[in-house]
Write an enzyme that holds these catalytic residues in place. Structure first.
Site, PDB file in Angstrom:
ATOM      1  N   TYR A 280      78.642  34.035  91.998  1.00 29.17           N
ATOM      2  CA  TYR A 280      78.360  34.923  90.875  1.00 29.17           C
ATOM      3  C   TYR A 280      76.963  34.595  90.331  1.00 29.17           C
ATOM      4  CZ  TYR A 280      79.479  37.935  86.917  1.00 29.17           C
ATOM      5  OH  TYR A 280      79.499  38.951  86.003  1.00 29.17           O
ATOM      6  N   TYR A 328      72.149  43.898  94.149  1.00 25.48           N
ATOM      7  CA  TYR A 328      73.129  44.868  94.676  1.00 25.48           C
ATOM      8  C   TYR A 328      73.726  45.685  93.540  1.00 25.48           C
ATOM      9  CZ  TYR A 328      78.078  45.858  95.949  1.00 25.48           C
ATOM     10  OH  TYR A 328      79.323  46.400  96.099  1.00 25.48           O
TER      11      TYR A 328
END
Length: 384
Positions: A280, A328
């Site tokens: 993350y 992304y």
């Protein structure tokens, strides 16, 4: 909670919704609906077969009630644990435990957010604290900036090394047609972009996008009879030590030092066995901290470890192969997209960004301000 599920649970369907900027008139539930429909189709299942529902949201305090109503399902097992961005890796852990205990058979994990179209800024669940408010921090970036500054002070980590994390993520994004940011990015671009909270700039920080995701989990036995090759959950664990950054015991050491080893122990493998790593990366310091805390390098060596393209395409270790939260997508809580990318890598579906021979993936979720850490080790069908 720590779960060993090698023979009990598998991921059988994954999908995203529309990503990026979906525009007006679309709700978070609409994106959840898109992703859930596609993930169930991927698995070859219908919504009527879903009996376990898992979700978290900053829009809906009773997330599962809104979600079940919208999807038209009536789960017999419901879990809306909210630990920020780490929630969805935790949901994967919880779903496997529920399946193993016979509480449900088909678990659907979902998330959706329209933060870019709605406001163009992060929609978070951060709350006020009298111990930090007088210093006027920017939530959450100032907390991560403090961790970055402390890491630089203690271990000599450089601005260039932090920037290398963002550059590597962008190079992976070039290989992912669904990535939101695919323009060229250099170390100098990162360092010279707009300062947000020293030492972190805008390019050290995650995107603000819309997006939804869904993951379908069922028993290993049922998975063998479905349309897609099952991705096995080999081990998972959770840990959290603080909520506010002022209460974090050590700004350079996260609870991943606890969740990671427990997940690896349950899986019966170690960091050297991992082919693909999904971390993350809300900010560049995250990747460095988690690589250290999960055992891919020693504490303090994260900066050199990410230098010279070592985590970029063609490097020593494939990290954040979808382009990550930095390039992304990052629709507020990003964790579910880590699972989606890991499953696709282990099924060999990632095209130009595919890691050759990927059999083991590590997924690591983070929530709050380095607060909640959840780790899962996944295996390809060949590991079954």
């Amino acid at each position: 909670m720590t779960t060993k599920t090698a023979n009990t649970a598998a991921i059988v369907g994954v999908a995203e919704s529309d990503l990026g900027e979906v525009g007006p008139g679309v709700t978070p539930l609409d994106l959840i609906g898109q992703a859930a429909t596609a993930a169930l189709a991927d698995a070859g299942l219908t919504k009527d077969e879903v009996d376990g529902l898992f979700s978290a949201s900053v829009y809906y305090p009773m997330a599962n009630l809104n979600t079940a109503e919208y999807l038209g399902i009536q789960p017999t097992y419901s879990d809306s644990t909210n630990m920020g961005g780490s929630s969805f890796v935790a949901h994967l852990n919880h779903a496997a435990a529920a399946i193993e205990a016979g509480r449900c058979e088909v678990a659907l994990i979902v998330y959706g957010s329209i933060q870019r179209s709605a406001s163009g800024r992060l929609v978070s669940s951060g709350e006020s604290t009298p111990y930090e408010d007088p210093y006027r921090p920017r939530y959450p970036v100032s907390a991560y900036a403090m961790a970055a500054a402390r890491h630089m002070h203690e271990y000599g980590t450089t601005r260039e090394q932090l920037a290398e994390v963002a550059v590597a993520a962008r190079q992976w994004a070039w290989l992912n047609p669904k990535a939101f940011a695919r323009d060229p990015l250099t170390v100098d671009d990162v360092i010279n972009s707009r300062m947000v909270s020293s030492p972190l700039t805008a390019r050290d920080s995650c995107l603000v996008t819309d997006g939804g995701g869904a993951v379908v989990v069922t028993s290993a036995e049922r998975a063998r009879h479905l349309r897609r090759p099952p991705v096995r959950l080999l081990g998972a664990a959770e840990a959290h030590w603080h909520r506010s950054i002022s209460a974090m015991p050590d700004l350079t050491r996260t609870a991943a030092t606890e969740s990671g080893p427990r997940a690896f122990a349950r899986a019966g493998i170690g960091p050297s066995d991992v082919d693909v790593v999904l971390l993350y990366d809300a900010f560049t310091i995250n990747t460095i901290l988690f690589l250290e805390d999960l055992g891919f390098c020693a504490k303090g060596e994260g900066g050199p470890f990410v230098s010279d393209g070592r985590i970029a395409p063609g490097g020593k270790l494939a990290v954040n192969t979808n382009g990550g939260g930095l390039s992304y997508c990052h629709p507020g809580m990003y964790g579910i997209f880590l699972i989606i990318e890991a499953a696709r890598q282990l099924r060999g579906e990632c095209g130009d960004r595919q890691t050759p021979g990927a059999d083991i993936a590590l997924v690591h979720g983070n929530g709050g301000v380095l607060s909640s850490q959840t780790t899962a080790v996944l295996g390809s069908p060949a590991t079954g």
